[in-house]
Design a protein around this motif. Structure first.
Motif, PDB file in Angstrom:
ATOM      1  N   ARG A  67       2.236  49.952   6.750  1.00  0.00           N
ATOM      2  CA  ARG A  67       2.014  48.879   7.242  1.00  0.00           C
ATOM      3  C   ARG A  67       2.498  47.513   7.360  1.00  0.00           C
ATOM      4  O   ARG A  67       2.789  46.948   8.093  1.00  0.00           O
ATOM      5  CB  ARG A  67       0.213  48.662   7.625  1.00  0.00           C
ATOM      6  CG  ARG A  67       0.560  49.959   8.875  1.00  0.00           C
ATOM      7  CD  ARG A  67      -1.616  49.829  10.040  1.00  0.00           C
ATOM      8  NE  ARG A  67      -1.567  51.282   9.936  1.00  0.00           N
ATOM      9  CZ  ARG A  67      -1.660  50.903  12.051  1.00  0.00           C
ATOM     10  NH1 ARG A  67      -1.616  49.935  12.238  1.00  0.00           N
ATOM     11  NH2 ARG A  67      -2.219  52.824  12.104  1.00  0.00           N
ATOM     12  N   ALA A  68       1.688  47.741   5.923  1.00  0.00           N
ATOM     13  CA  ALA A  68       2.293  45.531   5.334  1.00  0.00           C
ATOM     14  C   ALA A  68       3.897  45.462   5.147  1.00  0.00           C
ATOM     15  O   ALA A  68       4.809  44.568   6.036  1.00  0.00           O
ATOM     16  CB  ALA A  68       2.127  45.987   4.418  1.00  0.00           C
ATOM     17  N   ARG A  69       4.716  46.144   5.469  1.00  0.00           N
ATOM     18  CA  ARG A  69       6.336  46.948   5.166  1.00  0.00           C
ATOM     19  C   ARG A  69       6.529  46.793   6.911  1.00  0.00           C
ATOM     20  O   ARG A  69       7.968  45.891   7.308  1.00  0.00           O
ATOM     21  CB  ARG A  69       6.941  48.058   4.699  1.00  0.00           C
ATOM     22  CG  ARG A  69       8.584  48.454   4.363  1.00  0.00           C
ATOM     23  CD  ARG A  69       9.430  46.698   3.665  1.00  0.00           C
ATOM     24  NE  ARG A  69      10.697  46.677   4.739  1.00  0.00           N
ATOM     25  CZ  ARG A  69      10.758  45.664   4.835  1.00  0.00           C
ATOM     26  NH1 ARG A  69      10.760  44.700   4.079  1.00  0.00           N
ATOM     27  NH2 ARG A  69      12.992  45.456   5.441  1.00  0.00           N
ATOM     28  N   LEU A  70       5.882  47.353   7.655  1.00  0.00           N
ATOM     29  CA  LEU A  70       6.411  46.966   8.949  1.00  0.00           C
ATOM     30  C   LEU A  70       5.943  45.883   9.315  1.00  0.00           C
ATOM     31  O   LEU A  70       7.445  45.128  10.155  1.00  0.00           O
ATOM     32  CB  LEU A  70       5.896  48.435   9.904  1.00  0.00           C
ATOM     33  CG  LEU A  70       5.792  49.041  11.416  1.00  0.00           C
ATOM     34  CD1 LEU A  70       5.570  49.702  12.148  1.00  0.00           C
ATOM     35  CD2 LEU A  70       5.483  47.106  12.012  1.00  0.00           C
ATOM     36  N   ILE A  71       5.150  45.057   9.376  1.00  0.00           N
ATOM     37  CA  ILE A  71       4.698  43.878  10.055  1.00  0.00           C
ATOM     38  C   ILE A  71       5.854  42.773   9.091  1.00  0.00           C
ATOM     39  O   ILE A  71       6.361  41.881   9.785  1.00  0.00           O
ATOM     40  CB  ILE A  71       3.565  43.288   8.907  1.00  0.00           C
ATOM     41  CG1 ILE A  71       2.634  44.034  10.236  1.00  0.00           C
ATOM     42  CG2 ILE A  71       3.356  41.674   9.175  1.00  0.00           C
ATOM     43  CD1 ILE A  71       1.084  44.281   9.687  1.00  0.00           C
TER      44      ILE A  71
END
Length: 451
Positions: A369-373
């Motif tokens: 999720r960190a990379r997605l955001i």
């Protein structure tokens, strides 16, 4: 007008959302992570790695009322010197745990006002840092410079120590606005600082400017931007003023009844944005602008733009070590934050151990999720294959998340076989769209306006 109405219907003018300089965001850090975890993560940095350092100086000659940073006022040099001695001790703790062959990718001094340090302390601190972690090839050393708190001796010391990027805060050049935000800084003083920087061969100049300040109008921000452009900065951060008096008590001095409305904030941003673009600056992410020759613009073009606690960056190092009170470190394993109170930080270091007071160890879907955001914030596009290949995302779950996002934001997002994208019309909603992929409870944190 039609686009503004659609943005309003989607809640842009009412929402309060994170800036997403980290994921999870700092309000979700916990006190279960401490100095032992930080020390272990330092020791696990592989030999030969490139890392980055952020050094925080929490002192200012005066406290600007708009600022929400961890700072304290001082009229004398003694507290700054004493604090610098503690930084030297922290560097010794760091050096004792670092594997051999580690070099610097980026070094940034922020605050507060790093340029409150006298010239001899600047040189001594820089020497100690480079003895701990030498500069690597192509490394950058940047310093936040207050034009009101710089002179030839300190600028000479910074340049001699290897500073090759400088950052100056402008906020706004209008005298009335400066008065009500507690930041008196004339254009002439700012220009003199920029000239001192350029005269010493410093390669790059950054500048910060704010929109959403009290009494700010489209005409006033246009005048400030044009004055800023005359200084020829290589990159500019156009930040929205975050009015969060429940977090920063000094902001109670700001006349909130004269703050622009959310639609007016959007108009202020657009006025400034159009001027930067017309002057040849590339748009970088949601609020930065850079000359095509600048590393930030080149990183975005190459798909290598990243986001950290200073905003957008072209730094690709996996580790960012924060030195000083309240500094946050980022590791592949998670985040670690030093004690926020200067006294607690100083006490821990003088006792011979790191001052880590809280943090977050990644678990579950945090990295994915960190990379997605980050991809949304940097590129306005999420590569589904990257998330599946590099972060173990479940394809069906990812498609379901994308579908839910489209269900809420409609044509302000687009899903293709390659992933999810935000078209130009939807980019004012980027932070809100990013929030849709945030698995943490945001109700407990008082974030800033979405625009």
């Amino acid at each position: 007008m039609e686009q503004e109405s659609q943005l309003a219907r989607l809640g842009l003018f009412d929402a309060r959302v994170p800036r997403y300089t980290s994921y999870p965001t700092a309000p979700h850090f916990n006190t279960q992570l401490g100095a032992g975890d930080f020390a272990r993560w330092i020791e696990e940095i592989p030999s030969g790695s490139r890392i980055s350092l952020y050094l925080h100086v929490p002192f200012c000659r005066r406290l600007c009322w708009f600022c929400a940073c961890r700072t304290q006022g001082t009229q004398s040099e003694e507290p700054v010197r004493a604090y610098s001695e503690v930084l030297l001790r922290e560097l010794k703790l760091l050096k004792a745990r670092l594997a051999p062959g580690i070099t610097l990718s980026r070094l940034h001094w922020g605050g507060g006002t790093p340029t409150l340090m006298p010239a001899d302390m600047i040189r001594r601190l820089a020497d100690a840092i480079f003895e701990t972690v030498p500069m690597g090839e192509g490394a950058e050393f940047s310093v936040e410079i207050d034009p009101n708190e710089i002179d030839a001796a300190r600028m000479d010391a910074l340049a001699a120590s290897g500073m090759n990027r400088a950052s100056i805060g402008v906020q706004d050049f209008d005298a009335q606005i400066q008065g009500v935000i507690g930041r008196d800084q004339s254009y002439e003083v700012t220009r003199a600082a920029a000239e001192m920087i350029r005269d010493r061969g410093v390669e790059s100049l950054n500048a910060d400017i704010l929109y959403g300040l009290p009494f700010q109008t489209n005409e006033k921000i246009a005048q400030s931007v044009q004055k800023l452009l005359s200084l020829n900065p290589d990159r500019v951060a156009l930040y929205g003023y975050a009015h969060v008096p429940w977090m920063a008590r000094r902001q109670t001095m700001i006349p909130s009844d004269h703050l622009p409305t959310p639609p007016e904030r959007l108009a202020l941003f657009e006025t400034a944005r159009e001027l930067f673009v017309a002057d040849g600056y590339a748009e970088v992410g949601i609020d930065h602008f850079a000359l095509p020759s600048d590393g930030l613009a080149q990183a975005q073009k190459a798909g290598l733009l990243r986001r950290n606690f200073q905003g957008y960056t072209d730094d690709l190092a996996d580790v960012l070590v924060g030195l000083g009170a309240s500094s946050i470190s980022r590791f592949p394993q998670g985040y670690a934050q030093n004690a926020s109170a200067t006294s607690a930080y100083v006490g821990a270091i003088r006792e011979g151990h790191f001052s880590t007071a809280r943090g977050h160890a990644f678990s579950g879907e945090d990295r994915m999720r960190a990379r997605l955001i980050e991809a949304l914030m940097c590129d306005f596009h999420v590569d589904a294959e990257e998330l599946i290949r590099d972060y173990g995302a479940n394809p069906a779950a990812l498609r379901a998340m994308f579908a839910a996002c489209v269900g809420h934001f409609g044509d302000m997002v687009r899903v293709t076989p390659e992933g999810l994208s935000i078209p130009v019309a939807g980019r004012p909603l980027t932070r809100m769209i990013a929030r849709a992929f945030d698995a943490y409870d945001l109700s407990k944190a008082g974030h800033s306006s979405a625009i």
